[in-house]
Design an enzyme around this catalytic site. Structure first.
Site: not given
Ligand code: FES
Length: 122
Positions: A33, A102
């Site tokens: 990301c 993440c």
């Protein structure tokens, strides 16, 4: 989408900030990301005495970094090097599958900060 614990660590993150005279610093990014996490550690007698982080990322990344800092604070460098993102996710009570990446930043960041410390103190 997120459980209560994740929301609590996201809205009230622990150990946010920077350490000016840090012994080890690392900045890592998520290839998925493009978000970024920076970690600062203070080391004394092989133990992580203090740790702070700055994360430019989503709620999962902030909650994961925050949990990671609590999990490694007071640990030896060897113990901290063994921390995995899975343990961070478990400690948070789980993350949505699409958000597991993440938490990888938290593992990468602490390992890189320890590596930086070790390189500076060969
Ligand atoms: Fe980038 Fe979570 S989406 S760190």
């Amino acid at each position: 989408m997120y459980n209560e614990k994740v929301m609590e660590y996201f809205t009230n993150p622990r150990n946010v900030g920077e350490i000016e005279d840090a012994d080890g610093i690392a900045e890592v990014g998520s290839p998925q990301c493009g978000d970024i996490m920076k970690v600062y550690i203070k080391v004394e007698d092989n133990i992580i005495k203090d740790i702070k982080f700055q994360t430019f990322g989503c709620a999962s990344a902030i909650a994961s970094s925050s949990m990671m800092t609590e999990m490694v604070k007071g640990k030896t460098l060897d113990e901290a090097l063994k921390l995995t993102n899975r343990e961070v996710v478990d400690a948070l009570g789980g993350l949505p599958p699409a958000k597991i990446h993440c938490s990888v930043m938290a593992e990468d960041a602490i390992r890189a900060a320890i590596k930086d410390y070790m390189e500076k103190n060969k």
